[in-house]
Design a protein around this motif. Structure first.
Motif, PDB file in Angstrom:
ATOM      1  N   VAL A 169     -16.591  -1.827  -6.686  1.00  0.00           N
ATOM      2  CA  VAL A 169     -15.250  -1.855  -7.265  1.00  0.00           C
ATOM      3  C   VAL A 169     -14.444  -3.060  -6.780  1.00  0.00           C
ATOM      4  O   VAL A 169     -13.660  -3.623  -7.549  1.00  0.00           O
ATOM      5  CB  VAL A 169     -14.520  -0.524  -6.979  1.00  0.00           C
ATOM      6  CG1 VAL A 169     -13.075  -0.585  -7.437  1.00  0.00           C
ATOM      7  CG2 VAL A 169     -15.236   0.628  -7.678  1.00  0.00           C
ATOM      8  N   ASP A 170     -14.651  -3.472  -5.531  1.00  0.00           N
ATOM      9  CA  ASP A 170     -13.878  -4.636  -5.057  1.00  0.00           C
ATOM     10  C   ASP A 170     -14.506  -5.970  -5.454  1.00  0.00           C
ATOM     11  O   ASP A 170     -13.974  -7.030  -5.130  1.00  0.00           O
ATOM     12  CB  ASP A 170     -13.632  -4.569  -3.553  1.00  0.00           C
ATOM     13  CG  ASP A 170     -14.873  -4.847  -2.692  1.00  0.00           C
ATOM     14  OD1 ASP A 170     -15.903  -5.332  -3.222  1.00  0.00           O
ATOM     15  OD2 ASP A 170     -14.821  -4.581  -1.472  1.00  0.00           O
ATOM     16  N   ARG A 177     -10.405   1.492  -5.873  1.00  0.00           N
ATOM     17  CA  ARG A 177      -9.657   0.439  -6.575  1.00  0.00           C
ATOM     18  C   ARG A 177      -8.271   0.230  -5.984  1.00  0.00           C
ATOM     19  O   ARG A 177      -7.795  -0.909  -5.898  1.00  0.00           O
ATOM     20  CB  ARG A 177      -9.544   0.796  -8.055  1.00  0.00           C
ATOM     21  CG  ARG A 177      -8.847  -0.247  -8.915  1.00  0.00           C
ATOM     22  CD  ARG A 177      -8.922   0.133 -10.382  1.00  0.00           C
ATOM     23  NE  ARG A 177      -8.254  -0.833 -11.232  1.00  0.00           N
ATOM     24  CZ  ARG A 177      -8.176  -0.725 -12.564  1.00  0.00           C
ATOM     25  NH1 ARG A 177      -8.722   0.306 -13.178  1.00  0.00           N
ATOM     26  NH2 ARG A 177      -7.549  -1.647 -13.264  1.00  0.00           N
ATOM     27  N   PHE A 178      -7.614   1.310  -5.573  1.00  0.00           N
ATOM     28  CA  PHE A 178      -6.204   1.206  -5.190  1.00  0.00           C
ATOM     29  C   PHE A 178      -5.922   1.423  -3.702  1.00  0.00           C
ATOM     30  O   PHE A 178      -4.815   1.129  -3.252  1.00  0.00           O
ATOM     31  CB  PHE A 178      -5.375   2.210  -5.997  1.00  0.00           C
ATOM     32  CG  PHE A 178      -5.192   1.808  -7.435  1.00  0.00           C
ATOM     33  CD1 PHE A 178      -4.156   0.987  -7.818  1.00  0.00           C
ATOM     34  CD2 PHE A 178      -6.076   2.241  -8.416  1.00  0.00           C
ATOM     35  CE1 PHE A 178      -3.972   0.605  -9.139  1.00  0.00           C
ATOM     36  CE2 PHE A 178      -5.921   1.875  -9.744  1.00  0.00           C
ATOM     37  CZ  PHE A 178      -4.867   1.048 -10.105  1.00  0.00           C
ATOM     38  N   PRO A 218      -7.029   0.756   0.371  1.00  0.00           N
ATOM     39  CA  PRO A 218      -5.612   0.759   0.774  1.00  0.00           C
ATOM     40  C   PRO A 218      -4.763  -0.281   0.058  1.00  0.00           C
ATOM     41  O   PRO A 218      -3.540  -0.193   0.071  1.00  0.00           O
ATOM     42  CB  PRO A 218      -5.691   0.435   2.265  1.00  0.00           C
ATOM     43  CG  PRO A 218      -6.894  -0.457   2.366  1.00  0.00           C
ATOM     44  CD  PRO A 218      -7.876   0.046   1.336  1.00  0.00           C
ATOM     45  N   ASP A 219      -5.393  -1.298  -0.528  1.00  0.00           N
ATOM     46  CA  ASP A 219      -4.614  -2.383  -1.124  1.00  0.00           C
ATOM     47  C   ASP A 219      -5.041  -2.619  -2.562  1.00  0.00           C
ATOM     48  O   ASP A 219      -6.218  -2.898  -2.834  1.00  0.00           O
ATOM     49  CB  ASP A 219      -4.810  -3.687  -0.326  1.00  0.00           C
ATOM     50  CG  ASP A 219      -4.333  -3.560   1.105  1.00  0.00           C
ATOM     51  OD1 ASP A 219      -3.203  -3.086   1.300  1.00  0.00           O
ATOM     52  OD2 ASP A 219      -5.093  -3.938   2.021  1.00  0.00           O
ATOM     53  N   ALA A 220      -4.089  -2.527  -3.466  1.00  0.00           N
ATOM     54  CA  ALA A 220      -4.356  -2.806  -4.878  1.00  0.00           C
ATOM     55  C   ALA A 220      -4.010  -4.258  -5.181  1.00  0.00           C
ATOM     56  O   ALA A 220      -3.111  -4.841  -4.573  1.00  0.00           O
ATOM     57  CB  ALA A 220      -3.531  -1.878  -5.767  1.00  0.00           C
ATOM     58  N   THR A 221      -4.727  -4.843  -6.134  1.00  0.00           N
ATOM     59  CA  THR A 221      -4.386  -6.201  -6.562  1.00  0.00           C
ATOM     60  C   THR A 221      -3.149  -6.160  -7.456  1.00  0.00           C
ATOM     61  O   THR A 221      -2.767  -5.102  -7.975  1.00  0.00           O
ATOM     62  CB  THR A 221      -5.544  -6.830  -7.358  1.00  0.00           C
ATOM     63  OG1 THR A 221      -5.704  -6.111  -8.600  1.00  0.00           O
ATOM     64  CG2 THR A 221      -6.841  -6.779  -6.569  1.00  0.00           C
ATOM     65  N   ALA A 222      -2.552  -7.310  -7.650  1.00  0.00           N
ATOM     66  CA  ALA A 222      -1.386  -7.396  -8.540  1.00  0.00           C
ATOM     67  C   ALA A 222      -1.765  -6.948  -9.952  1.00  0.00           C
ATOM     68  O   ALA A 222      -0.975  -6.281 -10.637  1.00  0.00           O
ATOM     69  CB  ALA A 222      -0.839  -8.819  -8.548  1.00  0.00           C
ATOM     70  N   LEU A 267      -1.153   6.178  -7.551  1.00  0.00           N
ATOM     71  CA  LEU A 267       0.309   6.110  -7.405  1.00  0.00           C
ATOM     72  C   LEU A 267       0.738   6.241  -5.952  1.00  0.00           C
ATOM     73  O   LEU A 267       1.638   5.536  -5.496  1.00  0.00           O
ATOM     74  CB  LEU A 267       0.967   7.212  -8.236  1.00  0.00           C
ATOM     75  CG  LEU A 267       1.004   6.997  -9.747  1.00  0.00           C
ATOM     76  CD1 LEU A 267       1.506   8.264 -10.437  1.00  0.00           C
ATOM     77  CD2 LEU A 267       1.889   5.815 -10.100  1.00  0.00           C
ATOM     78  N   ARG A 268       0.104   7.138  -5.227  1.00  0.00           N
ATOM     79  CA  ARG A 268       0.491   7.338  -3.826  1.00  0.00           C
ATOM     80  C   ARG A 268       0.295   6.058  -3.023  1.00  0.00           C
ATOM     81  O   ARG A 268       1.138   5.681  -2.201  1.00  0.00           O
ATOM     82  CB  ARG A 268      -0.316   8.479  -3.207  1.00  0.00           C
ATOM     83  CG  ARG A 268       0.104   8.805  -1.775  1.00  0.00           C
ATOM     84  CD  ARG A 268      -0.637  10.015  -1.250  1.00  0.00           C
ATOM     85  NE  ARG A 268      -0.275  11.219  -1.961  1.00  0.00           N
ATOM     86  CZ  ARG A 268       0.798  11.965  -1.691  1.00  0.00           C
ATOM     87  NH1 ARG A 268       1.624  11.597  -0.723  1.00  0.00           N
ATOM     88  NH2 ARG A 268       1.039  13.052  -2.368  1.00  0.00           N
ATOM     89  N   SER A 269      -0.809   5.374  -3.261  1.00  0.00           N
ATOM     90  CA  SER A 269      -1.076   4.140  -2.529  1.00  0.00           C
ATOM     91  C   SER A 269      -0.083   3.045  -2.899  1.00  0.00           C
ATOM     92  O   SER A 269       0.472   2.368  -2.034  1.00  0.00           O
ATOM     93  CB  SER A 269      -2.505   3.672  -2.820  1.00  0.00           C
ATOM     94  OG  SER A 269      -2.759   2.446  -2.179  1.00  0.00           O
TER      95      SER A 269
END
Length: 233
Positions: free
Chosen positions: A24-25, A91-92, A94-98, A179-181
């Protein structure tokens, strides 16, 4: 002989999460083969059966495919089960992309106003009470960002629940993982959180009064503001 560091029930789950996160990353690119079985056994500290079971699970999520002539390869993104709880987490969290934040914000704009409209049409007394209780929790936690995030998610879930549509509620429960992340990033201002309360109140009042168009309009305002916050943080 090396000792397997994982209990039986966790071995293939370790494989699933280690490989799934890499897929996924983007560390494992679509179309490319995954490492050979022996390499994964040594790298992950599990047995061959755990590797094979983990691959089967990832194939079920649409991330991998195995062919006799080509081995096991990463499938293209359009084949992934994007609403799978693990895929969303990889995907989201701990860090999601813009780009991922934009996709999530756009999804909310497309989905949540309609859910509020249906809630105004379908909600029974118990569902309206749950919305009112969630709204009260929002007010009670406005000074503390972490509980406020939980209260906000509960408020929106109560609206999806009030729509009395199991597919809508399932979709919300899945995207709430993301959403929580994301909200850990952009829901940290106490002053801004308090500014959002009147819009949330308008949604609840419209649903309580069965004003489906007003509910839809009020929720659109909520999620448009949330989108602007997410895209500019």
């Amino acid at each position: 002989m090396a000792t397997d560091p994982y209990p039986d029930t966790a071995r293939h789950a370790h494989v699933v999460h280690a490989l799934g996160a890499r897929i996924v990353d983007g560390s494992l690119v679509p179309g490319t083969p995954i490492p050979i079985e022996e390499q994964l056994v040594n790298e992950l500290g599990v047995g061959r059966s755990a590797v094979r079971e983990g691959v089967k699970v990832l194939a079920g999520k649409g991330l991998l495919e195995t062919r006799r002539s080509a081995g096991t390869r990463v499938r293209p993104r359009e084949s992934w089960n994007l609403l799978d709880a693990d895929v969303l987490s990889w995907r989201f969290v701990p860090d999601a992309t813009a780009g991922d934040i934009r996709v999530l914000a756009d999804l909310r704009v497309a989905l949540e106003p309609g859910a509020a409209r249906v809630a105004a049409e379908r909600a029974d007394a118990a569902a309206i009470q749950r919305i009112d209780e969630a709204l009260a929790a929002l007010h009670a936690t406005a000074d503390d960002p972490d509980p406020f995030i939980g209260a906000d998610l509960a408020f929106h879930r109560a609206i999806f629940g009030a729509a009395d549509n199991d597919l809508l509620l399932y979709i919300y429960d899945m995207i709430s993982i993301a959403l929580r992340s994301v909200r850990q990033v952009h829901t940290r201002s106490v002053a801004h959180n308090k500014e959002t309360l009147p819009n949330h109140e308008r949604v609840a009042v419209a649903i309580r009064r069965r004003h489906h168009r007003k509910a839809e309009e009020a929720m659109r305002e909520v999620v448009e503001v949330a989108r602007a916050d997410a895209l500019h943080c």
